[in-house]
Design a protein around this motif. Sequence first.
Motif, PDB file in Angstrom:
ATOM      1  N   HIS A   1       0.842  -1.204   0.000  1.00 35.88           N
ATOM      2  CA  HIS A   1       0.000   0.000   0.000  1.00 35.88           C
ATOM      3  C   HIS A   1       0.872   1.247   0.000  1.00 35.88           C
ATOM      4  O   HIS A   1       0.628   2.194  -0.754  1.00 35.88           O
ATOM      5  CB  HIS A   1      -0.922  -0.008   1.224  1.00 35.88           C
ATOM      6  N   TYR A   2       1.900   1.241   0.839  1.00 39.66           N
ATOM      7  CA  TYR A   2       2.793   2.402   0.881  1.00 39.66           C
ATOM      8  C   TYR A   2       3.472   2.595  -0.472  1.00 39.66           C
ATOM      9  O   TYR A   2       3.512   3.709  -1.009  1.00 39.66           O
ATOM     10  CB  TYR A   2       3.846   2.237   1.975  1.00 39.66           C
ATOM     11  N   ALA A   3       4.025   1.510  -1.036  1.00 42.02           N
ATOM     12  CA  ALA A   3       4.742   1.614  -2.310  1.00 42.02           C
ATOM     13  C   ALA A   3       3.828   2.109  -3.424  1.00 42.02           C
ATOM     14  O   ALA A   3       4.235   2.916  -4.271  1.00 42.02           O
ATOM     15  CB  ALA A   3       5.347   0.265  -2.677  1.00 42.02           C
TER      16      ALA A   3
ATOM     17  N   LEU B   1      15.225 -14.757   5.077  1.00 39.28           N
ATOM     18  CA  LEU B   1      14.226 -13.689   5.084  1.00 39.28           C
ATOM     19  C   LEU B   1      14.731 -12.450   4.347  1.00 39.28           C
ATOM     20  O   LEU B   1      13.970 -11.775   3.646  1.00 39.28           O
ATOM     21  CB  LEU B   1      13.844 -13.327   6.521  1.00 39.28           C
ATOM     22  N   VAL B   2      16.023 -12.154   4.493  1.00 39.56           N
ATOM     23  CA  VAL B   2      16.607 -11.032   3.760  1.00 39.56           C
ATOM     24  C   VAL B   2      16.513 -11.293   2.259  1.00 39.56           C
ATOM     25  O   VAL B   2      16.203 -10.392   1.463  1.00 39.56           O
ATOM     26  CB  VAL B   2      18.072 -10.801   4.188  1.00 39.56           C
ATOM     27  N   GLY B   3      16.789 -12.541   1.849  1.00 37.57           N
ATOM     28  CA  GLY B   3      16.677 -12.883   0.437  1.00 37.57           C
ATOM     29  C   GLY B   3      15.261 -12.707  -0.078  1.00 37.57           C
ATOM     30  O   GLY B   3      15.042 -12.163  -1.176  1.00 37.57           O
ATOM     31  N   TRP B   4      14.289 -13.139   0.723  1.00 40.00           N
ATOM     32  CA  TRP B   4      12.891 -12.951   0.319  1.00 40.00           C
ATOM     33  C   TRP B   4      12.557 -11.470   0.208  1.00 40.00           C
ATOM     34  O   TRP B   4      11.933 -11.033  -0.776  1.00 40.00           O
ATOM     35  CB  TRP B   4      11.963 -13.628   1.334  1.00 40.00           C
ATOM     36  N   LEU B   5      12.988 -10.664   1.190  1.00 38.64           N
ATOM     37  CA  LEU B   5      12.680  -9.240   1.156  1.00 38.64           C
ATOM     38  C   LEU B   5      13.339  -8.558  -0.042  1.00 38.64           C
ATOM     39  O   LEU B   5      12.746  -7.665  -0.658  1.00 38.64           O
ATOM     40  CB  LEU B   5      13.133  -8.566   2.457  1.00 38.64           C
ATOM     41  N   SER B   6      14.548  -8.986  -0.390  1.00 33.73           N
ATOM     42  CA  SER B   6      15.197  -8.416  -1.578  1.00 33.73           C
ATOM     43  C   SER B   6      14.367  -8.686  -2.821  1.00 33.73           C
ATOM     44  O   SER B   6      14.231  -7.815  -3.698  1.00 33.73           O
ATOM     45  CB  SER B   6      16.602  -9.013  -1.744  1.00 33.73           C
ATOM     46  N   GLY B   7      13.803  -9.891  -2.905  1.00 34.70           N
ATOM     47  CA  GLY B   7      12.915 -10.195  -4.013  1.00 34.70           C
ATOM     48  C   GLY B   7      11.666  -9.337  -3.999  1.00 34.70           C
ATOM     49  O   GLY B   7      11.186  -8.891  -5.048  1.00 34.70           O
ATOM     50  N   VAL B   8      11.124  -9.094  -2.803  1.00 39.65           N
ATOM     51  CA  VAL B   8       9.940  -8.241  -2.669  1.00 39.65           C
ATOM     52  C   VAL B   8      10.263  -6.827  -3.166  1.00 39.65           C
ATOM     53  O   VAL B   8       9.461  -6.208  -3.879  1.00 39.65           O
ATOM     54  CB  VAL B   8       9.464  -8.194  -1.204  1.00 39.65           C
ATOM     55  N   GLU B   9      11.420  -6.315  -2.799  1.00 37.91           N
ATOM     56  CA  GLU B   9      11.803  -4.971  -3.231  1.00 37.91           C
ATOM     57  C   GLU B   9      11.880  -4.881  -4.750  1.00 37.91           C
ATOM     58  O   GLU B   9      11.348  -3.945  -5.360  1.00 37.91           O
ATOM     59  CB  GLU B   9      13.144  -4.584  -2.612  1.00 37.91           C
TER      60      GLU B   9
ATOM     61  N   THR C   1      10.486  -6.850  -6.987  1.00 38.74           N
ATOM     62  CA  THR C   1       9.148  -7.033  -7.550  1.00 38.74           C
ATOM     63  C   THR C   1       8.313  -5.768  -7.401  1.00 38.74           C
ATOM     64  O   THR C   1       7.614  -5.347  -8.336  1.00 38.74           O
ATOM     65  CB  THR C   1       8.431  -8.204  -6.839  1.00 38.74           C
ATOM     66  N   THR C   2       8.386  -5.148  -6.245  1.00 42.15           N
ATOM     67  CA  THR C   2       7.578  -3.960  -5.978  1.00 42.15           C
ATOM     68  C   THR C   2       8.046  -2.777  -6.818  1.00 42.15           C
ATOM     69  O   THR C   2       7.222  -1.990  -7.318  1.00 42.15           O
ATOM     70  CB  THR C   2       7.614  -3.613  -4.482  1.00 42.15           C
ATOM     71  N   LEU C   3       9.346  -2.632  -6.995  1.00 33.62           N
ATOM     72  CA  LEU C   3       9.851  -1.572  -7.873  1.00 33.62           C
ATOM     73  C   LEU C   3       9.348  -1.765  -9.301  1.00 33.62           C
ATOM     74  O   LEU C   3       8.922  -0.812  -9.965  1.00 33.62           O
ATOM     75  CB  LEU C   3      11.387  -1.561  -7.866  1.00 33.62           C
TER      76      LEU C   3
ATOM     77  N   ARG D   1      -3.740  -9.126  -5.307  1.00 27.07           N
ATOM     78  CA  ARG D   1      -3.223 -10.275  -6.055  1.00 27.07           C
ATOM     79  C   ARG D   1      -1.708 -10.385  -5.920  1.00 27.07           C
ATOM     80  O   ARG D   1      -1.159 -11.475  -5.742  1.00 27.07           O
ATOM     81  CB  ARG D   1      -3.627 -10.169  -7.521  1.00 27.07           C
ATOM     82  N   LEU D   2      -1.023  -9.248  -6.013  1.00 30.90           N
ATOM     83  CA  LEU D   2       0.423  -9.274  -5.822  1.00 30.90           C
ATOM     84  C   LEU D   2       0.751  -9.693  -4.398  1.00 30.90           C
ATOM     85  O   LEU D   2       1.689 -10.463  -4.157  1.00 30.90           O
ATOM     86  CB  LEU D   2       1.023  -7.900  -6.123  1.00 30.90           C
ATOM     87  N   GLY D   3      -0.027  -9.217  -3.443  1.00 21.78           N
ATOM     88  CA  GLY D   3       0.185  -9.615  -2.055  1.00 21.78           C
ATOM     89  C   GLY D   3       0.036 -11.111  -1.876  1.00 21.78           C
ATOM     90  O   GLY D   3       0.806 -11.749  -1.143  1.00 21.78           O
TER      91      GLY D   3
END
Length: 244
Positions: free
Chosen positions: A99-101, A155-163, A165-167, A198-200
């Motif tokens: 939501h923030y992004a 978890l850091v690896g997952w978050l890097s993927g989230v970043e 993807t979100t960008l 859906r992305l979530g």
Amino acid sequence: MNNSQQRGASERSQVRRAELIATGRKLFADTSYDALSMDDIAKQAGVAKGLIYYYFKSKRGYYLAIVEDSVAELVARAAGEPDLPKAERVRRTIDGYLHYAEHHQAAYRTIVTGGVGSDAEVLAIRDAVREELVATIAEGAYGSRTVPPLARLALVGWLSGVEGTTLEWTGALAADAQVDPGTDGEAESAARQPDRDRLGALLVRQLRATLTVIGEFVPECPPPPLTEEAFESAGDLAPVTGRS
């Protein structure tokens, strides 16, 4: 000046500072750091340039305050409602992040990419928010903000993927917003970006896979029950999961 007057002056000062930060967030969303002078900023804010120096000391101090304010909002939105059940808290964390992004695309890009060039202070702020978000996910999944090193790395690896993807997602949303309304409907539909829910759901499933792998390598961190239904029904996720 008595205590009541001092409190009033302090509150007015905080309000004015917050107003200047809100103005700066809008300005830096549309214009690069180097392209904005302090004169430009003061003119757009409708204040004397000296007032900005009074609160922030310099243009760089002003910019860093805007980044820190953006980070605080991102963390607060992602880490809200800590009393929810684990699965729901994880879902809310991811939804708050997206939501923030979605609604603060320029600020999000600044946070994730490190700001202007290779700015060490902005990079430090970015690293701090990553640590906070990893700790928030760990707390939602395991009930503890501290996890073994291997689990944290996963978890850091997952978050890097989230970043990443979100960008990509927010960039595509911005591009879609510029599409000519007369564009061929079928082609437009094929290129349409997924909505936040859906992305979530996709990111929750990816997190579930990460937590499952963590449990295999770190037995003291068993995966908690995460339900994709918190975002959408399993049937709606068939294109993502291959399930019917």
